[in-house]
Motif scaffolding. Sequence first.
Motif, mmCIF file in Angstrom:
data_model
loop_
_atom_site.group_PDB
_atom_site.id
_atom_site.type_symbol
_atom_site.label_atom_id
_atom_site.label_comp_id
_atom_site.label_asym_id
_atom_site.label_seq_id
_atom_site.Cartn_x
_atom_site.Cartn_y
_atom_site.Cartn_z
ATOM 1 N N LEU A 1 0.839 -1.189 0.000
ATOM 2 C CA LEU A 1 0.000 0.000 0.000
ATOM 3 C C LEU A 1 0.879 1.246 0.000
ATOM 4 O O LEU A 1 1.591 1.471 0.992
ATOM 5 C CB LEU A 1 -0.932 0.032 1.214
ATOM 6 C CG LEU A 1 -1.961 1.170 1.253
ATOM 7 C CD1 LEU A 1 -2.969 1.018 0.126
ATOM 8 C CD2 LEU A 1 -2.672 1.208 2.601
ATOM 9 N N PRO A 2 0.876 2.046 -1.065
ATOM 10 C CA PRO A 2 0.199 1.785 -2.328
ATOM 11 C C PRO A 2 0.876 0.638 -3.075
ATOM 12 O O PRO A 2 2.068 0.402 -2.911
ATOM 13 C CB PRO A 2 0.346 3.108 -3.091
ATOM 14 C CG PRO A 2 1.578 3.722 -2.532
ATOM 15 C CD PRO A 2 1.628 3.328 -1.097
ATOM 16 N N SER A 3 0.098 -0.057 -3.886
ATOM 17 C CA SER A 3 0.607 -1.234 -4.581
ATOM 18 C C SER A 3 1.527 -0.831 -5.724
ATOM 19 O O SER A 3 1.094 -0.173 -6.678
ATOM 20 C CB SER A 3 -0.565 -2.067 -5.117
ATOM 21 O OG SER A 3 -0.087 -3.199 -5.802
ATOM 22 N N ARG A 4 2.794 -1.214 -5.617
ATOM 23 C CA ARG A 4 3.775 -0.897 -6.657
ATOM 24 C C ARG A 4 5.049 -1.685 -6.384
ATOM 25 O O ARG A 4 5.307 -2.131 -5.268
ATOM 26 C CB ARG A 4 4.096 0.592 -6.682
ATOM 27 C CG ARG A 4 4.716 1.110 -5.379
ATOM 28 C CD ARG A 4 4.874 2.607 -5.373
ATOM 29 N NE ARG A 4 5.250 3.119 -4.066
ATOM 30 C CZ ARG A 4 5.261 4.404 -3.741
ATOM 31 N NH1 ARG A 4 4.917 5.317 -4.636
ATOM 32 N NH2 ARG A 4 5.610 4.791 -2.524
ATOM 33 N N LYS A 5 5.863 -1.842 -7.427
ATOM 34 C CA LYS A 5 7.169 -2.456 -7.274
ATOM 35 C C LYS A 5 8.175 -1.397 -6.866
ATOM 36 O O LYS A 5 8.174 -0.288 -7.404
ATOM 37 C CB LYS A 5 7.602 -3.125 -8.580
ATOM 38 C CG LYS A 5 6.798 -4.371 -8.933
ATOM 39 C CD LYS A 5 7.296 -5.013 -10.217
ATOM 40 C CE LYS A 5 6.503 -6.283 -10.533
ATOM 41 N NZ LYS A 5 6.955 -6.913 -11.803
ATOM 42 N N VAL A 6 9.024 -1.738 -5.905
ATOM 43 C CA VAL A 6 10.034 -0.793 -5.434
ATOM 44 C C VAL A 6 11.376 -1.509 -5.337
ATOM 45 O O VAL A 6 11.445 -2.725 -5.099
ATOM 46 C CB VAL A 6 9.667 -0.189 -4.060
ATOM 47 C CG1 VAL A 6 8.388 0.621 -4.144
ATOM 48 C CG2 VAL A 6 9.541 -1.271 -3.000
ATOM 49 N N ALA A 7 12.441 -0.763 -5.537
ATOM 50 C CA ALA A 7 13.796 -1.264 -5.325
ATOM 51 C C ALA A 7 14.200 -0.911 -3.901
ATOM 52 O O ALA A 7 14.086 0.245 -3.495
ATOM 53 C CB ALA A 7 14.757 -0.648 -6.326
ATOM 54 N N VAL A 8 14.644 -1.889 -3.146
ATOM 55 C CA VAL A 8 14.997 -1.680 -1.744
ATOM 56 C C VAL A 8 16.492 -1.948 -1.567
ATOM 57 O O VAL A 8 16.967 -3.060 -1.795
ATOM 58 C CB VAL A 8 14.171 -2.583 -0.807
ATOM 59 C CG1 VAL A 8 14.612 -2.396 0.640
ATOM 60 C CG2 VAL A 8 12.681 -2.270 -0.957
ATOM 61 N N LYS A 9 17.219 -0.914 -1.184
ATOM 62 C CA LYS A 9 18.661 -1.015 -0.937
ATOM 63 C C LYS A 9 18.867 -1.289 0.546
ATOM 64 O O LYS A 9 18.436 -0.504 1.400
ATOM 65 C CB LYS A 9 19.352 0.277 -1.359
ATOM 66 C CG LYS A 9 20.861 0.275 -1.187
ATOM 67 C CD LYS A 9 21.451 1.578 -1.712
ATOM 68 C CE LYS A 9 22.963 1.603 -1.571
ATOM 69 N NZ LYS A 9 23.540 2.874 -2.098
ATOM 70 N N VAL A 10 19.553 -2.401 0.861
ATOM 71 C CA VAL A 10 19.702 -2.844 2.251
ATOM 72 C C VAL A 10 21.185 -3.002 2.575
ATOM 73 O O VAL A 10 21.933 -3.640 1.824
ATOM 74 C CB VAL A 10 18.980 -4.189 2.490
ATOM 75 C CG1 VAL A 10 19.005 -4.546 3.966
ATOM 76 C CG2 VAL A 10 17.544 -4.132 1.976
ATOM 77 N N LEU A 11 21.618 -2.419 3.678
ATOM 78 C CA LEU A 11 23.007 -2.585 4.120
ATOM 79 C C LEU A 11 23.291 -4.048 4.452
ATOM 80 O O LEU A 11 22.421 -4.758 4.969
ATOM 81 C CB LEU A 11 23.296 -1.726 5.345
ATOM 82 C CG LEU A 11 23.729 -0.272 5.133
ATOM 83 C CD1 LEU A 11 24.039 0.382 6.466
ATOM 84 C CD2 LEU A 11 24.948 -0.183 4.223
ATOM 85 N N LEU A 12 24.530 -4.479 4.194
ATOM 86 C CA LEU A 12 24.918 -5.842 4.545
ATOM 87 C C LEU A 12 24.958 -6.000 6.064
ATOM 88 O O LEU A 12 25.247 -5.044 6.792
ATOM 89 C CB LEU A 12 26.295 -6.157 3.960
ATOM 90 C CG LEU A 12 26.411 -6.106 2.437
ATOM 91 C CD1 LEU A 12 27.842 -6.414 2.015
ATOM 92 C CD2 LEU A 12 25.444 -7.085 1.797
#
Length: 497
Positions: A37-48
């Motif tokens: 919500l809202p419905s969408r594709k997202v790129a998620v950058k995550v620390l190691l």
Amino acid sequence: MSPKRAPSAPPELPGYDYVSLLGSGGFADVFLYQQLLPSRKVAVKVLLPDAVNRELIENFRHEANVMAQLSTHPSIVTIYGAAVAPDGRPFLAMEYCPRPNLGVRYRRDRFSVPEVLSLGVQIAGAVETAHRANILHRDIKPANILVTAYNRPALTDFGIATSAGGADDTSGMSIPWSPPEAFLEPPRSTPASDVFSLAATLFTLLAGRTPFELPGGSNTSVDLIDRIQRGDIAPLARHDVPQRLEAVLASAMDPQPSRRHQSAVAFGRALQQVEAEMALPVTPLDVLDDSLDAEVVDEEDGGATRIRGIVSIDPHAGEAPQFAPPGQQGAVSDATIRRTPVAAAPQGAAPVAQAEQAPPRSRRKTVFAIVGGALVALLGFGIVWLALSAGNRSQPQADPSQTVAPPPAAQRPSAPINVEGTVVDETVQFTWTNAQPQEGDSFQYRYERSDADPVTAQTATPEVTLERDSDGESCILVRLVRDDGRSSNDTRGCVNG
């Protein structure tokens, strides 16, 4: 994806469903998630997991804040939010750009000259916008230019960006696109450094290799640094690239920073001139107007995430005010340089806005009186036809090859009203009303919790669901953002529970 290590496990994020791995870097992995919500594709950058230390977390937070300031620019990747995953790893949720980045494309595709010119102008506008916010990118390269679903280039990865005059270092430096001053001790960076890297990036797209890489020769890091410091650019070897474009790129990659284009807007204008000489459509050079209204003096976030109107730069305009290098006499010490760029018409030509106006009423009366009297005497009833013909004559048109600034916004849009919150279990749903809705409207909000870092993000709908503040009161600041970049004042809303 980096061949040096296996990717980390994707974190479980409330409100997101994991889809796939997008890529890996030195300190972080990037995953594709489906936001619920809202419905969408997202790129998620995550620390190691092993990179979660105080310094890297601070750098990560800095990147989030920088991108939040700049990501409303059409050629900068949009950031939707930043938070900490349940496993303790900080993450950024960003716009998903599904097409291959330019670092992938140049190794397998041949870029046309018009495409390189167009994306160069667009990224120059993004870089100039960062510079006017006193931010140097310091790592412009093909892999850091993504391509949106609408086939528009978008600059990303502000992880090693720094403010002008701030501490500089070589962390994260990409040697093939770095300027000579990056290899000094201590290293130095100015706006001309980003201009060098952007020019080196465009050269790479045209040549299919980096500018200081010698085909068939030794191309170790030491070799590249030596050639960069000497300005020894390998020949481009493309017959369809005009000499003027090669000269522009060579000038922007001069080993002496003082001999380069001193601003990204100057470099972008030079690219626009090449487009005009090749009879190509001139790509608009969008720059975020960093001026503030006089009444805006006491914002809760200090104006750090204000979205300003976008203006377009005329390729034949005079030189824009230059960004003063750190330490230069007369340099503005304020964190944000406040300027109002104005597009100018070509030399010798009247401004388009004036050219398109009808003649003054008094002059029109005089002309019609003289012409009308003469026609009555000579042609009698023919005056009627001639008058109608004159009245239907079209007004002077602007040269379609010129990029002209739109008229300035008349006023700031109305702020959202009725910002209210409803607590549901451990979340709070904020809603508000857009008093004067228009197509393309969106909303930027800032949510500060007592037990977590502030979150600044954007939504297209007048509602957002967030984690409830544990201290009993949850408050949000919301502003309306028009499609043309204008933004309203903030409206505050709070809820207890």
